[in-house]
Design an enzyme around this catalytic site. Structure first.
Site, PDB file in Angstrom:
ATOM      1  N   LEU A  64     -44.173  39.493 -18.438  1.00 22.96           N
ATOM      2  CA  LEU A  64     -43.217  40.396 -17.790  1.00 22.96           C
ATOM      3  C   LEU A  64     -41.843  40.304 -18.444  1.00 22.96           C
ATOM      4  CD1 LEU A  64     -44.606  39.371 -14.356  1.00 22.96           C
ATOM      5  CD2 LEU A  64     -44.632  41.725 -15.237  1.00 22.96           C
ATOM      6  N   PRO A  65     -40.950  41.283 -18.172  1.00 24.54           N
ATOM      7  CA  PRO A  65     -39.660  41.305 -18.877  1.00 24.54           C
ATOM      8  C   PRO A  65     -38.768  40.094 -18.603  1.00 24.54           C
ATOM      9  CG  PRO A  65     -40.117  43.446 -17.870  1.00 24.54           C
ATOM     10  CD  PRO A  65     -41.167  42.502 -17.370  1.00 24.54           C
ATOM     11  N   LYS A 170     -38.639  27.365 -26.256  1.00 23.83           N
ATOM     12  CA  LYS A 170     -38.374  28.740 -26.699  1.00 23.83           C
ATOM     13  C   LYS A 170     -36.860  29.026 -26.750  1.00 23.83           C
ATOM     14  CE  LYS A 170     -38.945  33.321 -26.998  1.00 23.83           C
ATOM     15  NZ  LYS A 170     -39.549  34.052 -28.069  1.00 23.83           N
ATOM     16  N   LYS A 245     -30.650  38.462 -24.626  1.00 17.41           N
ATOM     17  CA  LYS A 245     -31.313  37.938 -23.414  1.00 17.41           C
ATOM     18  C   LYS A 245     -31.596  36.438 -23.571  1.00 17.41           C
ATOM     19  CE  LYS A 245     -35.739  37.693 -21.154  1.00 17.41           C
ATOM     20  NZ  LYS A 245     -37.162  37.964 -21.216  1.00 17.41           N
TER      21      LYS A 245
HETATM   22  P1  NAD Z   1     -41.844  45.233 -22.180  1.00 13.36           P
HETATM   23  O1  NAD Z   1     -40.652  45.665 -21.415  1.00 13.36           O
HETATM   24  O2  NAD Z   1     -42.343  46.044 -23.332  1.00 13.36           O
HETATM   25  O3  NAD Z   1     -43.098  45.056 -21.187  1.00 13.36           O
HETATM   26  C1  NAD Z   1     -43.022  44.569 -19.887  1.00 13.36           C
HETATM   27  C2  NAD Z   1     -44.138  45.211 -19.050  1.00 13.36           C
HETATM   28  O4  NAD Z   1     -44.056  44.682 -17.725  1.00 13.36           O
HETATM   29  C3  NAD Z   1     -44.007  46.736 -18.937  1.00 13.36           C
HETATM   30  O5  NAD Z   1     -45.251  47.342 -19.229  1.00 13.36           O
HETATM   31  C4  NAD Z   1     -43.611  46.945 -17.475  1.00 13.36           C
HETATM   32  O6  NAD Z   1     -44.105  48.173 -16.929  1.00 13.36           O
HETATM   33  C5  NAD Z   1     -44.262  45.751 -16.821  1.00 13.36           C
HETATM   34  N1  NAD Z   1     -43.692  45.420 -15.523  1.00 13.36           N
HETATM   35  C6  NAD Z   1     -42.377  45.340 -15.170  1.00 13.36           C
HETATM   36  N2  NAD Z   1     -42.274  45.027 -13.868  1.00 13.36           N
HETATM   37  C7  NAD Z   1     -43.526  44.916 -13.386  1.00 13.36           C
HETATM   38  C8  NAD Z   1     -44.065  44.629 -12.115  1.00 13.36           C
HETATM   39  N3  NAD Z   1     -43.285  44.384 -11.058  1.00 13.36           N
HETATM   40  N4  NAD Z   1     -45.410  44.627 -11.979  1.00 13.36           N
HETATM   41  C9  NAD Z   1     -46.216  44.861 -13.038  1.00 13.36           C
HETATM   42  N5  NAD Z   1     -45.760  45.145 -14.273  1.00 13.36           N
HETATM   43  C10 NAD Z   1     -44.434  45.171 -14.435  1.00 13.36           C
HETATM   44  O7  NAD Z   1     -41.527  43.740 -22.645  1.00 13.36           O
HETATM   45  P2  NAD Z   1     -42.205  42.938 -23.879  1.00 13.36           P
HETATM   46  O8  NAD Z   1     -41.498  43.250 -25.147  1.00 13.36           O
HETATM   47  O9  NAD Z   1     -43.688  43.101 -23.790  1.00 13.36           O
HETATM   48  O10 NAD Z   1     -41.780  41.442 -23.499  1.00 13.36           O
HETATM   49  C11 NAD Z   1     -42.436  40.720 -22.476  1.00 13.36           C
HETATM   50  C12 NAD Z   1     -41.856  39.310 -22.480  1.00 13.36           C
HETATM   51  O11 NAD Z   1     -42.104  38.691 -23.752  1.00 13.36           O
HETATM   52  C13 NAD Z   1     -40.337  39.249 -22.262  1.00 13.36           C
HETATM   53  O12 NAD Z   1     -40.037  38.163 -21.434  1.00 13.36           O
HETATM   54  C14 NAD Z   1     -39.781  39.064 -23.679  1.00 13.36           C
HETATM   55  O13 NAD Z   1     -38.545  38.384 -23.690  1.00 13.36           O
HETATM   56  C15 NAD Z   1     -40.884  38.224 -24.309  1.00 13.36           C
HETATM   57  N6  NAD Z   1     -40.974  38.338 -25.780  1.00 13.36           N
HETATM   58  C16 NAD Z   1     -40.891  39.549 -26.382  1.00 13.36           C
HETATM   59  C17 NAD Z   1     -40.987  39.635 -27.771  1.00 13.36           C
HETATM   60  C18 NAD Z   1     -40.903  40.969 -28.462  1.00 13.36           C
HETATM   61  O14 NAD Z   1     -40.759  40.973 -29.688  1.00 13.36           O
HETATM   62  N7  NAD Z   1     -41.019  42.084 -27.759  1.00 13.36           N
HETATM   63  C19 NAD Z   1     -41.172  38.474 -28.539  1.00 13.36           C
HETATM   64  C20 NAD Z   1     -41.302  37.252 -27.883  1.00 13.36           C
HETATM   65  C21 NAD Z   1     -41.202  37.196 -26.495  1.00 13.36           C
END
Ligand code: NAD
Length: 295
Positions: A64-65, A170, A245
């Site tokens: 999740l975000p 991390k 973040k």
């Molecule tokens: P994103 O915003 O693309 O995806 C998050 C998903 O969670 C979305 O599909 C959203 O609809 C869903 N969501 C939000 N609230 C929800 C709820 N209440 N119930 C169900 N689903 C819900 O984010 P991301 O890029 O996939 O990142 C996810 C995590 O991984 C974050 O914590 C981010 O910091 C971490 N991360 C991201 C990256 C990257 O390069 N994108 C790299 C390493 C770590």
């Protein structure tokens, strides 16, 4: 194995795809219907709530975000903890603060559920290729049950210690990365302004004591590393907003621990200014643009 996967965004969707490819049956939940429909076509079941997905599964994974989403997905009336059976392993792969990871895990433990944290590095490319690094905070026994499944989405599965330590690993790594990128930017821009060929300068740094990942693999100066975002207009890498973040998580954790992070706080402010200029969507290495004359 029947696995609940909740949070199917840029990272979660390709991770879930790799689990489907590996032969698992998935129960999915997300707020975004489009991604649910896409993954449903690959044979995954769509659940009505996190509670329903967890109740029908032998393992729960969330991606999740941020911390607020993790709290609500686990602790709400229709959340994971309302449905999960005692003894089911649970892991949150989101990047959040260590205290929230510990709090939600403690709530899970009250009902006989062992929950760990396993944030990742490797970005969306690593998620697609199944080459992520997982930094796992979990008991020995939980780590043993998570390891084989995480290995189907990643290459390095590292047990960092008890719950919360995955998040600590991390945020400390990304604190250093955010700082080192600014250091390399300053050195490259200074060299350029003083008149040395930047390719020659990068070569010297990369065979000298200034060498680091930000200089030899992801150099912020255009044209130095062909595969780095700097060589394609700072697109398609690790967005400055995400770096911001993670630096926010690091400086907040430091505040709670009364630990100074002087350069980290300064780095956070520099990425904040970059975001304010409207460049938060660019790769974080575009921080170098603050050191160059506008063309
Ligand atoms: P994103 O915003 O693309 O995806 C998050 C998903 O969670 C979305 O599909 C959203 O609809 C869903 N969501 C939000 N609230 C929800 C709820 N209440 N119930 C169900 N689903 C819900 O984010 P991301 O890029 O996939 O990142 C996810 C995590 O991984 C974050 O914590 C981010 O910091 C971490 N991360 C991201 C990256 C990257 O390069 N994108 C790299 C390493 C770590």
């Amino acid at each position: 194995m029947r696995i609940a996967f909740i949070g199917l965004g840029n990272m979660g969707a390709p991770m879930a795809r790799n689990l489907i490819k590996a032969g698992h049956a998935l129960n999915l939940f997300d707020l975004n219907q489009t991604v649910l429909a896409e993954l449903g076509e690959l044979g995954a079941q769509v659940s009505a709530s996190p509670k329903a997905a967890a109740a029908a599964s032998e393992l729960v994974i969330t991606m999740l975000p941020a911390a607020a989403h993790v709290r609500s997905v686990y602790l709400n009336d229709d959340g994971v903890l309302a449905g999960v059976k005692a003894g089911t392993p649970v892991v949150d792969c989101s990047t959040i603060d260590p205290q929230t990871a510990r709090d939600v895990s403690a709530a899970a433990a009250k009902q006989g559920v062992d929950m760990g944290d396993a944030p990742v590095s490797g970005g969306t490319g690593g998620a697609q290729a199944g080459t992520l690094t997982f930094m796992v905070g979990a008991s020995e026994s939980l780590f043993a049950s998570l390891q084989p499944v995480l290995a189907q989405m990643g290459r390095n599965i590292v047990h960092c210690g008890e719950v919360g330590t995955g998040q600590i690993a991390k945020i400390c790594n990304n604190l250093l990365l955010g700082i080192s990128m600014i250091g390399v930017s300053e050195a490259m821009a200074l060299g350029n302004a003083l008149g040395i060929d930047t390719q020659v300068l990068a070569g010297i740094i990369n065979s000298s004591t200034g060498r680091c990942w930000s200089s030899d693999t992801y150099n912020p100066w255009p044209g130095i590393v062909e595969t780095a975002p700097a060589s394609r207009g700072y697109t398609g890498g690790f967005g400055a907003e995400l770096m911001l973040k993670d630096l926010g998580l690091a400086t907040e954790a430091a505040r709670q621990a009364h630990q100074p992070v002087i350069l980290g706080a300064l780095a956070q402010q520099l990425y904040q200014a970059m975001s304010l200029r409207g460049d938060g969507g660019k790769d974080f290495s575009a921080i170098v643009e603050g050191y160059r004359k506008a063309e």
